[in-house]
Design a protein around this motif. Structure first.
Motif, short mmCIF file in Angstrom:
data_model
loop_
_atom_site.label_atom_id
_atom_site.label_comp_id
_atom_site.label_asym_id
_atom_site.label_seq_id
_atom_site.Cartn_x
_atom_site.Cartn_y
_atom_site.Cartn_z
N PHE A 1 10.84 -2.91 2.98
CA PHE A 1 11.06 -1.95 1.92
C PHE A 1 9.73 -1.41 1.45
O PHE A 1 8.70 -2.03 1.63
CB PHE A 1 11.75 -2.61 0.72
CG PHE A 1 13.12 -3.15 1.04
CD1 PHE A 1 14.17 -2.29 1.30
CD2 PHE A 1 13.36 -4.50 1.08
CE1 PHE A 1 15.43 -2.77 1.58
CE2 PHE A 1 14.61 -5.00 1.37
CZ PHE A 1 15.65 -4.13 1.62
N ALA A 2 9.77 -0.28 0.81
CA ALA A 2 8.60 0.25 0.13
C ALA A 2 8.51 -0.51 -1.19
O ALA A 2 9.25 -0.23 -2.11
CB ALA A 2 8.76 1.74 -0.12
N PRO A 3 7.65 -1.51 -1.27
CA PRO A 3 7.61 -2.34 -2.47
C PRO A 3 7.40 -1.55 -3.75
O PRO A 3 7.88 -1.94 -4.80
CB PRO A 3 6.42 -3.28 -2.23
CG PRO A 3 6.20 -3.26 -0.77
CD PRO A 3 6.68 -1.92 -0.29
N SER A 4 6.74 -0.42 -3.67
CA SER A 4 6.47 0.32 -4.89
C SER A 4 7.76 0.78 -5.57
O SER A 4 7.85 0.76 -6.79
CB SER A 4 5.56 1.51 -4.60
OG SER A 4 6.15 2.37 -3.67
N LEU A 5 8.77 1.22 -4.83
CA LEU A 5 10.03 1.65 -5.44
C LEU A 5 10.78 0.48 -6.08
O LEU A 5 11.28 0.58 -7.19
CB LEU A 5 10.94 2.32 -4.41
CG LEU A 5 10.59 3.73 -4.00
CD1 LEU A 5 11.56 4.24 -2.93
CD2 LEU A 5 10.60 4.66 -5.18
N LEU A 6 10.86 -0.62 -5.36
CA LEU A 6 11.56 -1.78 -5.90
C LEU A 6 10.79 -2.37 -7.07
O LEU A 6 11.36 -2.67 -8.11
CB LEU A 6 11.76 -2.83 -4.80
CG LEU A 6 12.77 -2.44 -3.71
CD1 LEU A 6 12.73 -3.42 -2.57
CD2 LEU A 6 14.17 -2.35 -4.29
N ASP A 7 9.47 -2.54 -6.88
CA ASP A 7 8.66 -3.10 -7.96
C ASP A 7 8.71 -2.23 -9.21
O ASP A 7 8.82 -2.74 -10.32
CB ASP A 7 7.20 -3.27 -7.50
CG ASP A 7 7.03 -4.39 -6.48
OD1 ASP A 7 7.89 -5.31 -6.45
OD2 ASP A 7 6.06 -4.35 -5.71
N ALA A 8 8.64 -0.91 -9.03
CA ALA A 8 8.68 0.00 -10.18
C ALA A 8 9.99 -0.12 -10.93
O ALA A 8 10.05 0.08 -12.14
CB ALA A 8 8.46 1.44 -9.72
N ALA A 9 11.06 -0.47 -10.22
CA ALA A 9 12.38 -0.63 -10.85
C ALA A 9 12.60 -2.04 -11.36
O ALA A 9 13.66 -2.35 -11.91
CB ALA A 9 13.48 -0.25 -9.84
N GLY A 10 11.62 -2.93 -11.15
CA GLY A 10 11.75 -4.31 -11.61
C GLY A 10 12.62 -5.17 -10.71
O GLY A 10 13.17 -6.18 -11.15
N VAL A 11 12.74 -4.79 -9.44
CA VAL A 11 13.54 -5.56 -8.48
C VAL A 11 12.59 -6.28 -7.53
O VAL A 11 11.72 -5.66 -6.93
CB VAL A 11 14.49 -4.64 -7.67
CG1 VAL A 11 15.26 -5.44 -6.64
CG2 VAL A 11 15.43 -3.90 -8.60
N ASP A 12 12.76 -7.58 -7.41
CA ASP A 12 11.95 -8.37 -6.49
C ASP A 12 12.34 -8.00 -5.05
O ASP A 12 13.52 -8.13 -4.68
CB ASP A 12 12.19 -9.86 -6.74
CG ASP A 12 11.45 -10.76 -5.78
OD1 ASP A 12 10.37 -10.36 -5.27
OD2 ASP A 12 11.95 -11.88 -5.52
N PRO A 13 11.39 -7.52 -4.23
CA PRO A 13 11.72 -7.13 -2.85
C PRO A 13 12.36 -8.27 -2.03
O PRO A 13 13.27 -8.02 -1.23
CB PRO A 13 10.38 -6.72 -2.25
CG PRO A 13 9.56 -6.29 -3.42
CD PRO A 13 9.98 -7.20 -4.55
N ASP A 14 11.93 -9.51 -2.27
CA ASP A 14 12.54 -10.63 -1.54
C ASP A 14 13.99 -10.82 -1.95
O ASP A 14 14.84 -11.14 -1.12
CB ASP A 14 11.75 -11.92 -1.79
CG ASP A 14 10.38 -11.88 -1.12
OD1 ASP A 14 10.24 -11.20 -0.08
OD2 ASP A 14 9.45 -12.53 -1.64
N ARG A 15 14.29 -10.61 -3.22
CA ARG A 15 15.68 -10.73 -3.68
C ARG A 15 16.53 -9.59 -3.09
O ARG A 15 17.67 -9.81 -2.68
CB ARG A 15 15.72 -10.69 -5.21
CG ARG A 15 17.11 -10.82 -5.77
CD ARG A 15 17.72 -12.20 -5.52
NE ARG A 15 19.08 -12.20 -6.04
CZ ARG A 15 20.15 -12.53 -5.34
NH1 ARG A 15 20.04 -12.96 -4.10
NH2 ARG A 15 21.35 -12.47 -5.89
N ALA A 16 15.97 -8.39 -3.01
CA ALA A 16 16.70 -7.27 -2.39
C ALA A 16 16.98 -7.58 -0.92
O ALA A 16 18.08 -7.30 -0.43
CB ALA A 16 15.89 -5.98 -2.53
N ARG A 17 16.00 -8.15 -0.21
CA ARG A 17 16.22 -8.54 1.20
C ARG A 17 17.33 -9.58 1.31
O ARG A 17 18.15 -9.53 2.22
CB ARG A 17 14.93 -9.12 1.79
CG ARG A 17 13.95 -8.10 2.24
CD ARG A 17 12.77 -8.75 2.99
NE ARG A 17 11.68 -7.81 3.04
CZ ARG A 17 10.71 -7.72 2.16
NH1 ARG A 17 10.64 -8.55 1.15
NH2 ARG A 17 9.77 -6.81 2.29
#
Length: 156
Positions: free
Chosen positions: A6-22
């Motif tokens: 994922f593009a971590p910047s989009l998830l991080d900016a939304a407060g979503v942990d990229p590992d949790r999204a995966r």
């Protein structure tokens, strides 16, 4: 199936942990043939300069995602206009219904194509609002200065 990137910047900016999204996406795709999570955030602004003055200025932003799960001939889709762990979870639960009663084998995922195409410059924040208005004033003055018959200039 390969773990999606994922593009971590989009998830991080939304407060979503990229590992949790995966993890959520992995659970939704377990036992499916294919699937994807598409994230999007957009911003735009527009200025209209008419008759020597700023007539309007507008700003718009939006974000969201789409999730697709494919099992055999069936595809499940879900989307939301917000990027959050809860919204991704709800979408995963809905889209993964495409797997009901399906016992397929996941194919190897496609080659990653998340290549950065743009730099870090953000045209919304730089140049400043006042600089953008000044540029429109310069365009207005330039057009009027070219010929005394110019009576109306509109720039946006």
């Amino acid at each position: 199936m390969n773990a999606p990137s994922f593009a971590p910047s989009l998830l991080d900016a939304a407060g979503v942990d990229p590992d949790r999204a995966r993890q959520i996406l992995g659970e939704a795709l377990a036992g499916a043939d294919d699937g994807e999570l598409f994230l999007e955030k957009s911003e735009s602004e527009a200025f209209v300069f008419d008759d020597g003055r700023l007539k309007s200025a507008s700003y718009d932003s939006g974000e969201g995602f789409g999730l697709r799960v494919v099992a055999g001939e069936t595809a499940g889709y879900a989307h939301a206009a917000e990027i959050s762990e809860a919204a991704i979870g709800r979408a995963a639960a809905s889209a993964s219904l495409a797997k009901r009663g399906y016992a397929g084998v996941s194919a190897e995922g496609p080659r990653s194509t998340n290549e950065r195409l743009y730099g870090e410059d953000d045209p919304i924040t730089s140049p400043a609002f006042s600089d953008k208005v000044s540029l429109l004033q310069e365009i207005d003055a330039f057009a009027r200065g070219r010929d005394p018959r110019v009576v109306q200039v509109m720039a946006s």
